[in-house]
Motif scaffolding. Structure first.
Motif, PDB file in Angstrom:
ATOM      1  N   SER A  65      47.435  39.768  39.111  1.00 56.75           N
ATOM      2  CA  SER A  65      46.666  40.911  38.593  1.00 56.75           C
ATOM      3  C   SER A  65      46.327  41.919  39.681  1.00 56.75           C
ATOM      4  O   SER A  65      46.061  43.085  39.385  1.00 56.75           O
ATOM      5  CB  SER A  65      45.372  40.416  37.936  1.00 56.75           C
ATOM      6  OG  SER A  65      44.467  39.924  38.921  1.00 56.75           O
ATOM      7  N   LEU A  66      46.350  41.485  40.939  1.00 58.59           N
ATOM      8  CA  LEU A  66      46.047  42.410  42.032  1.00 58.59           C
ATOM      9  C   LEU A  66      47.132  43.469  42.194  1.00 58.59           C
ATOM     10  O   LEU A  66      46.922  44.461  42.905  1.00 58.59           O
ATOM     11  CB  LEU A  66      45.881  41.631  43.330  1.00 58.59           C
ATOM     12  CG  LEU A  66      44.729  40.619  43.338  1.00 58.59           C
ATOM     13  CD1 LEU A  66      44.717  39.821  44.630  1.00 58.59           C
ATOM     14  CD2 LEU A  66      43.396  41.339  43.153  1.00 58.59           C
ATOM     15  N   LEU A  67      48.278  43.267  41.556  1.00 60.00           N
ATOM     16  CA  LEU A  67      49.311  44.305  41.560  1.00 60.00           C
ATOM     17  C   LEU A  67      48.986  45.432  40.596  1.00 60.00           C
ATOM     18  O   LEU A  67      49.583  46.509  40.683  1.00 60.00           O
ATOM     19  CB  LEU A  67      50.667  43.685  41.179  1.00 60.00           C
ATOM     20  CG  LEU A  67      51.188  42.569  42.106  1.00 60.00           C
ATOM     21  CD1 LEU A  67      52.472  41.978  41.542  1.00 60.00           C
ATOM     22  CD2 LEU A  67      51.414  43.105  43.513  1.00 60.00           C
ATOM     23  N   LEU A  68      48.041  45.181  39.694  1.00 62.29           N
ATOM     24  CA  LEU A  68      47.703  46.169  38.669  1.00 62.29           C
ATOM     25  C   LEU A  68      46.418  46.929  38.964  1.00 62.29           C
ATOM     26  O   LEU A  68      46.180  47.972  38.363  1.00 62.29           O
ATOM     27  CB  LEU A  68      47.588  45.482  37.299  1.00 62.29           C
ATOM     28  CG  LEU A  68      48.807  44.656  36.859  1.00 62.29           C
ATOM     29  CD1 LEU A  68      48.525  43.962  35.533  1.00 62.29           C
ATOM     30  CD2 LEU A  68      50.037  45.545  36.758  1.00 62.29           C
ATOM     31  N   TRP A  69      45.586  46.401  39.855  1.00 62.47           N
ATOM     32  CA  TRP A  69      44.344  47.098  40.187  1.00 62.47           C
ATOM     33  C   TRP A  69      44.005  46.859  41.649  1.00 62.47           C
ATOM     34  O   TRP A  69      44.429  45.883  42.252  1.00 62.47           O
ATOM     35  CB  TRP A  69      43.194  46.622  39.292  1.00 62.47           C
ATOM     36  CG  TRP A  69      42.827  45.174  39.469  1.00 62.47           C
ATOM     37  CD1 TRP A  69      43.512  44.094  39.031  1.00 62.47           C
ATOM     38  CD2 TRP A  69      41.691  44.663  40.165  1.00 62.47           C
ATOM     39  NE1 TRP A  69      42.888  42.928  39.401  1.00 62.47           N
ATOM     40  CE2 TRP A  69      41.761  43.247  40.085  1.00 62.47           C
ATOM     41  CE3 TRP A  69      40.606  45.246  40.836  1.00 62.47           C
ATOM     42  CZ2 TRP A  69      40.797  42.420  40.656  1.00 62.47           C
ATOM     43  CZ3 TRP A  69      39.646  44.418  41.399  1.00 62.47           C
ATOM     44  CH2 TRP A  69      39.742  43.032  41.296  1.00 62.47           C
ATOM     45  N   ASP A  70      43.247  47.792  42.212  1.00 62.32           N
ATOM     46  CA  ASP A  70      42.920  47.750  43.634  1.00 62.32           C
ATOM     47  C   ASP A  70      41.443  47.411  43.789  1.00 62.32           C
ATOM     48  O   ASP A  70      40.580  48.175  43.350  1.00 62.32           O
ATOM     49  CB  ASP A  70      43.214  49.111  44.265  1.00 62.32           C
ATOM     50  CG  ASP A  70      43.015  49.094  45.776  1.00 62.32           C
ATOM     51  OD1 ASP A  70      42.723  48.008  46.314  1.00 62.32           O
ATOM     52  OD2 ASP A  70      43.144  50.158  46.401  1.00 62.32           O
ATOM     53  N   PRO A  71      41.117  46.248  44.381  1.00 64.32           N
ATOM     54  CA  PRO A  71      39.707  45.886  44.543  1.00 64.32           C
ATOM     55  C   PRO A  71      38.905  46.912  45.334  1.00 64.32           C
ATOM     56  O   PRO A  71      37.750  47.193  45.013  1.00 64.32           O
ATOM     57  CB  PRO A  71      39.775  44.551  45.290  1.00 64.32           C
ATOM     58  CG  PRO A  71      41.113  43.993  44.959  1.00 64.32           C
ATOM     59  CD  PRO A  71      42.007  45.171  44.841  1.00 64.32           C
ATOM     60  N   SER A  72      39.519  47.497  46.377  1.00 67.07           N
ATOM     61  CA  SER A  72      38.780  48.487  47.163  1.00 67.07           C
ATOM     62  C   SER A  72      38.471  49.729  46.347  1.00 67.07           C
ATOM     63  O   SER A  72      37.399  50.339  46.506  1.00 67.07           O
ATOM     64  CB  SER A  72      39.583  48.862  48.413  1.00 67.07           C
ATOM     65  OG  SER A  72      40.850  49.414  48.050  1.00 67.07           O
ATOM     66  N   ALA A  73      39.385  50.112  45.431  1.00 59.41           N
ATOM     67  CA  ALA A  73      39.112  51.273  44.589  1.00 59.41           C
ATOM     68  C   ALA A  73      37.974  50.994  43.615  1.00 59.41           C
ATOM     69  O   ALA A  73      37.131  51.861  43.359  1.00 59.41           O
ATOM     70  CB  ALA A  73      40.382  51.659  43.821  1.00 59.41           C
ATOM     71  N   VAL A  74      37.921  49.776  43.088  1.00 61.28           N
ATOM     72  CA  VAL A  74      36.829  49.420  42.180  1.00 61.28           C
ATOM     73  C   VAL A  74      35.503  49.428  42.925  1.00 61.28           C
ATOM     74  O   VAL A  74      34.489  49.935  42.427  1.00 61.28           O
ATOM     75  CB  VAL A  74      37.095  48.035  41.553  1.00 61.28           C
ATOM     76  CG1 VAL A  74      35.902  47.575  40.729  1.00 61.28           C
ATOM     77  CG2 VAL A  74      38.345  48.080  40.682  1.00 61.28           C
ATOM     78  N   LEU A  75      35.476  48.896  44.138  1.00 58.96           N
ATOM     79  CA  LEU A  75      34.246  48.875  44.918  1.00 58.96           C
ATOM     80  C   LEU A  75      33.800  50.278  45.290  1.00 58.96           C
ATOM     81  O   LEU A  75      32.602  50.593  45.271  1.00 58.96           O
ATOM     82  CB  LEU A  75      34.447  48.033  46.183  1.00 58.96           C
ATOM     83  CG  LEU A  75      34.610  46.532  45.971  1.00 58.96           C
ATOM     84  CD1 LEU A  75      34.933  45.847  47.285  1.00 58.96           C
ATOM     85  CD2 LEU A  75      33.354  45.931  45.359  1.00 58.96           C
TER      86      LEU A  75
END
Length: 253
Positions: A65-75
């Motif tokens: 799932s990390l290929l579909l969303w960026d944790p740093s962008a969410v933070l």
């Protein structure tokens, strides 16, 4: 007066007779202690194997799932009163999804600074460890427990069971120990949950602090905080490399 009776001469005993008499009168040797054979390898039940498969699918799906969303962008997009809860959730999910903890810790330092970044990163590590432990204990332990055989695996399991807090603490303090692999190894063992969680929360403090401070002070690479944290990180890397080198299998002469 009667004549004295003659004394009979001693009867000669042959060596064969003496040996037979000694064998008959000597105590019987104690029977050799029977050695129990190792228990046969039990085959996990079908339901346990299905749960283990579900665990592997969940971990793979979390990582993919990390290929579909960026944790740093969410933070970065999080703001207001939900910023810290979102940060904790992302950190915990990232640790379960095998994201490198140094990157997560440094990100906490960039977003929250050293004052709030350290406790948030430690709390996120504890949450991720608790989630991985629960998943591994519920889904994978029954299938993998019968496979724990051999001296090394048995000794590791014994130490985790009898010295849970101390053993987990030592594992977490070692910089080179993979965090996610440690979570699952403890889940598959007999260690209890609360000693495991306490050892994790306390043991991750040194490495977490070093990376969070480095991330918080990365904009000033000549500052004392960044230099000290970078030196600590370098020392931990050297220590881990030296420990792994010493523990390598050596060839027999």
């Amino acid at each position: 007066m009667s004549a004295p009776q003659p004394i009979a001469a001693p009867t000669a005993i042959s060596p064969a007779t003496a040996t037979a008499t000694a064998e008959a009168t000597s105590p019987a040797p104690a029977p050799a202690e029977a050695v129990d054979p190792p228990p046969p390898l039990r085959r996990p039940r079908r339901g346990a194997l299905l749960r283990l498969g579900a665990l592997l699918v969940l971990i793979a799906a979390a990582a993919a799932s990390l290929l579909l969303w960026d944790p740093s962008a969410v933070l970065s997009a999080a703001s207001g009163p939900w910023r810290m809860p979102i940060a904790l959730s992302v950190y915990a999910f990232g640790s379960v999804a095998f994201l490198p903890r140094p990157a997560l810790n440094a990100g906490m330092g960039v977003l929250f600074g050293s004052l709030w970044g350290v406790p948030l990163a430690v709390a996120g590590s504890a949450l991720g460890a608790a989630a991985a432990f629960a998943l591994g204990r519920w889904l994978g332990r029954e299938a993998l427990r019968p496979l724990v055989r051999g001296k090394v695996l048995t000794e590791i399991d014994r130490r985790l069971s009898q010295q849970g807090f101390r053993s987990v603490l030592l594992v977490r303090l070692f910089p080179g120990a993979p965090f996610q692999a440690g979570n699952l190894a403890c889940a598959f063992s007999n260690v209890r949950f609360w000693p495991y969680l306490a050892g994790t929360a306390l043991g991750v403090v040194p490495t977490t602090t070093a990376y969070v401070v480095a991330g918080a002070s990365a904009s000033s690479p000549t500052s004392p905080a960044f230099l000290v944290s970078a030196a600590v990180i370098a020392a931990m890397c050297v220590f881990s490399a030296a420990s792994l080198w010493r523990a390598r299998p050596r060839r027999s002469a």
